[in-house]
Design a protein around this motif. Structure first.
Motif, PDB file in Angstrom:
ATOM      1  N   GLU A  66       0.821  -1.217   0.000  1.00  0.00           N
ATOM      2  CA  GLU A  66       0.000   0.000   0.000  1.00  0.00           C
ATOM      3  C   GLU A  66       0.857   1.271   0.000  1.00  0.00           C
ATOM      4  O   GLU A  66       0.388   2.343  -0.399  1.00  0.00           O
ATOM      5  N   ILE A  67       2.094   1.150   0.445  1.00  0.00           N
ATOM      6  CA  ILE A  67       3.002   2.293   0.476  1.00  0.00           C
ATOM      7  C   ILE A  67       3.140   2.892  -0.922  1.00  0.00           C
ATOM      8  O   ILE A  67       3.190   4.114  -1.086  1.00  0.00           O
ATOM      9  N   LEU A  68       3.174   2.044  -1.934  1.00  0.00           N
ATOM     10  CA  LEU A  68       3.369   2.529  -3.303  1.00  0.00           C
ATOM     11  C   LEU A  68       2.254   3.484  -3.716  1.00  0.00           C
ATOM     12  O   LEU A  68       2.515   4.549  -4.277  1.00  0.00           O
ATOM     13  N   ASP A  69       1.007   3.099  -3.436  1.00  0.00           N
ATOM     14  CA  ASP A  69      -0.121   3.976  -3.783  1.00  0.00           C
ATOM     15  C   ASP A  69      -0.083   5.276  -2.996  1.00  0.00           C
ATOM     16  O   ASP A  69      -0.432   6.338  -3.520  1.00  0.00           O
ATOM     17  N   VAL A  73       0.066   9.173  -4.574  1.00  0.00           N
ATOM     18  CA  VAL A  73      -0.837  10.266  -4.191  1.00  0.00           C
ATOM     19  C   VAL A  73      -0.033  11.470  -3.693  1.00  0.00           C
ATOM     20  O   VAL A  73      -0.291  12.615  -4.084  1.00  0.00           O
ATOM     21  N   LYS A  74       0.944  11.233  -2.819  1.00  0.00           N
ATOM     22  CA  LYS A  74       1.761  12.339  -2.288  1.00  0.00           C
ATOM     23  C   LYS A  74       2.514  13.033  -3.422  1.00  0.00           C
ATOM     24  O   LYS A  74       2.644  14.260  -3.433  1.00  0.00           O
ATOM     25  N   ASN A  75       3.004  12.256  -4.380  1.00  0.00           N
ATOM     26  CA  ASN A  75       3.715  12.836  -5.515  1.00  0.00           C
ATOM     27  C   ASN A  75       2.782  13.727  -6.333  1.00  0.00           C
ATOM     28  O   ASN A  75       3.160  14.829  -6.741  1.00  0.00           O
ATOM     29  N   GLU A  98      11.716  -1.290  -7.053  1.00  0.00           N
ATOM     30  CA  GLU A  98      11.589  -1.398  -8.498  1.00  0.00           C
ATOM     31  C   GLU A  98      10.132  -1.249  -8.947  1.00  0.00           C
ATOM     32  O   GLU A  98       9.851  -0.634  -9.981  1.00  0.00           O
ATOM     33  N   LEU A  99       9.204  -1.811  -8.174  1.00  0.00           N
ATOM     34  CA  LEU A  99       7.779  -1.678  -8.517  1.00  0.00           C
ATOM     35  C   LEU A  99       7.342  -0.216  -8.490  1.00  0.00           C
ATOM     36  O   LEU A  99       6.587   0.226  -9.370  1.00  0.00           O
ATOM     37  N   LEU A 100       7.810   0.531  -7.495  1.00  0.00           N
ATOM     38  CA  LEU A 100       7.451   1.947  -7.423  1.00  0.00           C
ATOM     39  C   LEU A 100       8.047   2.707  -8.603  1.00  0.00           C
ATOM     40  O   LEU A 100       7.370   3.540  -9.212  1.00  0.00           O
ATOM     41  N   LYS A 101       9.285   2.407  -8.944  1.00  0.00           N
ATOM     42  CA  LYS A 101       9.910   3.065 -10.101  1.00  0.00           C
ATOM     43  C   LYS A 101       9.121   2.795 -11.376  1.00  0.00           C
ATOM     44  O   LYS A 101       8.981   3.681 -12.222  1.00  0.00           O
ATOM     45  N   ALA A 102       8.591   1.589 -11.524  1.00  0.00           N
ATOM     46  CA  ALA A 102       7.798   1.250 -12.708  1.00  0.00           C
ATOM     47  C   ALA A 102       6.461   1.998 -12.712  1.00  0.00           C
ATOM     48  O   ALA A 102       5.991   2.431 -13.769  1.00  0.00           O
ATOM     49  N   LYS A 103       5.853   2.164 -11.546  1.00  0.00           N
ATOM     50  CA  LYS A 103       4.560   2.857 -11.438  1.00  0.00           C
ATOM     51  C   LYS A 103       4.721   4.371 -11.532  1.00  0.00           C
ATOM     52  O   LYS A 103       3.796   5.065 -11.944  1.00  0.00           O
ATOM     53  N   LEU A 104       5.866   4.872 -11.105  1.00  0.00           N
ATOM     54  CA  LEU A 104       6.107   6.315 -11.028  1.00  0.00           C
ATOM     55  C   LEU A 104       7.485   6.610 -11.628  1.00  0.00           C
ATOM     56  O   LEU A 104       8.437   6.921 -10.920  1.00  0.00           O
TER      57      LEU A 104
END
Length: 182
Positions: A66-69, A73-75, A98-104
């Motif tokens: 859930e941290i990724l989402d 939002v914060k970004n 790596e997942l966060l980098k792919a999403k953002l």
């Protein structure tokens, strides 16, 4: 201006949460200056502090995705901001960086690796509420420190800044720990 996402990693008892709170409250201006964040707002992802896996297979670890989402939002809602995430080894095991980098992908990323000497880590850990008799093995702590260091060093394509948290905070060369202390 562009935001920056910063994962703060380190072994248990390295002082990650204290470091994050010190950055947010501007208690360590010399580190903020050395990192080049003087003109940036500094915020944290609360879930990265609240969803802490305390033991192997602790179900709270599954919530860390859930941290990724929350970061997304914060970004979206901020600019010229450093977004701090308290990292755990489970995040590295589950490839959350790596997942966060792919999403953002259009955000700058950095990792801060907090470390301390083993004796300091050992003393701090013994004061933690989660410390139990099974944790009372110095060699296991050394191996945990070495393992965490190697996991962080294996991340590619992201700037990593090592900060020694033994007495205060100072940017330092990346530490080296030999595995399997006996």
């Amino acid at each position: 201006m562009k935001n920056k996402v910063v994962w703060v990693f380190g072994c248990s008892a390295s002082g990650k949460e204290t470091f994050i709170e010190s950055l947010i409250s501007k208690k360590i201006p010399q580190i903020i200056a050395e990192l080049g964040w003087e003109e940036k707002q500094i915020i944290k992802i609360n879930e990265s502090i609240n969803y802490i896996q305390q033991y192997e297979n602790d179900p709270i670890g599954n919530k860390r995705i859930e941290i990724l989402d929350k970061v997304i939002v914060k970004n979206k809602n901020n600019s010229n901001t450093v977004i701090l995430i308290k990292g755990q080894n489970i995040d590295l095991d589950n490839n959350l960086v790596e997942l966060l980098k792919a999403k953002l992908p259009n955000v700058e990323y950095e990792i801060i690796y907090l470390f301390s000497d083993l004796n300091t880590i050992w003393k701090r850990a013994k004061r933690k509420k989660w410390f139990i008799e099974e944790d009372n093995n110095f060699a296991d702590w050394h191996n945990h420190l070495a393992e965490t260091t190697e996991k962080v060093k294996s991340i590619k394509g992201i700037k990593i800044t090592a900060i020694d948290s033994t007495l205060d905070y100072k940017i330092s060369p990346f530490p080296r720990y030999d595995k399997n202390l006996n």
